[in-house]
Design a protein around this motif. Structure first.
Motif, PDB file in Angstrom:
ATOM      1  N   PHE A   1       0.828  -1.201   0.000  1.00 33.54           N
ATOM      2  CA  PHE A   1       0.000   0.000   0.000  1.00 33.54           C
ATOM      3  C   PHE A   1       0.868   1.260   0.000  1.00 33.54           C
ATOM      4  CE2 PHE A   1      -2.691   3.192   2.174  1.00 33.54           C
ATOM      5  CZ  PHE A   1      -3.729   3.230   1.253  1.00 33.54           C
ATOM      6  N   LEU A   2       1.935   1.263   0.798  1.00 28.81           N
ATOM      7  CA  LEU A   2       2.857   2.402   0.805  1.00 28.81           C
ATOM      8  C   LEU A   2       3.530   2.566  -0.552  1.00 28.81           C
ATOM      9  CD1 LEU A   2       4.377   4.638   2.359  1.00 28.81           C
ATOM     10  CD2 LEU A   2       6.060   2.887   2.957  1.00 28.81           C
ATOM     11  N   SER A   3       3.910   1.455  -1.170  1.00 30.03           N
ATOM     12  CA  SER A   3       4.514   1.506  -2.500  1.00 30.03           C
ATOM     13  C   SER A   3       3.544   2.069  -3.530  1.00 30.03           C
ATOM     14  CB  SER A   3       4.966   0.108  -2.907  1.00 30.03           C
ATOM     15  OG  SER A   3       5.430   0.095  -4.220  1.00 30.03           O
ATOM     16  N   MET A   4       2.276   1.684  -3.430  1.00 31.71           N
ATOM     17  CA  MET A   4       1.263   2.185  -4.360  1.00 31.71           C
ATOM     18  C   MET A   4       1.059   3.690  -4.184  1.00 31.71           C
ATOM     19  SD  MET A   4      -2.746   1.132  -4.679  1.00 31.71           S
ATOM     20  CE  MET A   4      -3.097   1.759  -3.056  1.00 31.71           C
ATOM     21  N   ILE A   5       1.037   4.158  -2.945  1.00 26.89           N
ATOM     22  CA  ILE A   5       0.874   5.593  -2.687  1.00 26.89           C
ATOM     23  C   ILE A   5       2.063   6.378  -3.227  1.00 26.89           C
ATOM     24  CG2 ILE A   5       0.796   7.323  -0.851  1.00 26.89           C
ATOM     25  CD1 ILE A   5      -0.922   5.363   0.733  1.00 26.89           C
ATOM     26  N   LEU A   6       3.285   5.888  -2.980  1.00 30.88           N
ATOM     27  CA  LEU A   6       4.477   6.570  -3.485  1.00 30.88           C
ATOM     28  C   LEU A   6       4.507   6.584  -5.010  1.00 30.88           C
ATOM     29  CD1 LEU A   6       7.239   5.331  -1.037  1.00 30.88           C
ATOM     30  CD2 LEU A   6       6.310   7.635  -1.235  1.00 30.88           C
ATOM     31  N   PHE A   7       4.122   5.478  -5.627  1.00 32.91           N
ATOM     32  CA  PHE A   7       4.088   5.418  -7.087  1.00 32.91           C
ATOM     33  C   PHE A   7       3.097   6.424  -7.653  1.00 32.91           C
ATOM     34  CE2 PHE A   7       2.935   3.629 -11.204  1.00 32.91           C
ATOM     35  CZ  PHE A   7       4.192   3.351 -11.733  1.00 32.91           C
TER      36      PHE A   7
ATOM     37  N   ALA B   1       8.926   1.314  -6.713  1.00 36.53           N
ATOM     38  CA  ALA B   1       9.008  -0.001  -7.345  1.00 36.53           C
ATOM     39  C   ALA B   1       9.998  -0.901  -6.611  1.00 36.53           C
ATOM     40  CB  ALA B   1       9.409   0.147  -8.806  1.00 36.53           C
ATOM     41  N   LEU B   2      11.112  -0.324  -6.171  1.00 33.68           N
ATOM     42  CA  LEU B   2      12.079  -1.113  -5.419  1.00 33.68           C
ATOM     43  C   LEU B   2      11.540  -1.522  -4.057  1.00 33.68           C
ATOM     44  CD1 LEU B   2      15.421   0.682  -6.248  1.00 33.68           C
ATOM     45  CD2 LEU B   2      14.659  -1.557  -6.988  1.00 33.68           C
TER      46      LEU B   2
END
Length: 99
Positions: A8-14, A41-42
């Motif tokens: 979820f954090l990765s999706m928000i940052l993306f 993505a990383l």
């Protein structure tokens, strides 16, 4: 930590990074937004690799981060030259450069 929180954090940052790339006309903001997309993505890859206790993926991610730093340095150098020539940094000025 649960993998759902990491994804979820990765999706928000993306999403924040893509929004920054699409809406910004200033070159430095675009570079920073691209770095946010790369790092999200990383984060996703490392989060999934942590489920399987894979250390090779983490080492690969460190190499990708190093390549991202080099990419940022080249972008900053290009925008510094544009700033010296035109007095401002704007994405629309990239078409005026004679390579």
């Amino acid at each position: 930590m649960n993998i759902i929180y990491i994804l979820f954090l990765s999706m928000i940052l993306f999403t924040i990074g893509i929004y920054g790339v699409m809406t910004s006309k200033v070159g430095m903001k675009v570079i920073i937004s691209l770095e946010i997309v790369l790092n999200s993505a990383l984060l996703d890859v490392v989060g999934v690799a942590s489920l399987y206790y894979s250390t090779s993926v983490v080492v690969f991610s460190l190499f990708v981060i190093a390549i991202g730093v080099i990419e940022s340095a080249v972008g900053i150098a290009i925008f510094t030259l544009i700033s010296k020539k035109y007095g401002k940094i704007n994405i629309s000025l990239l078409g005026d450069i004679k390579w």
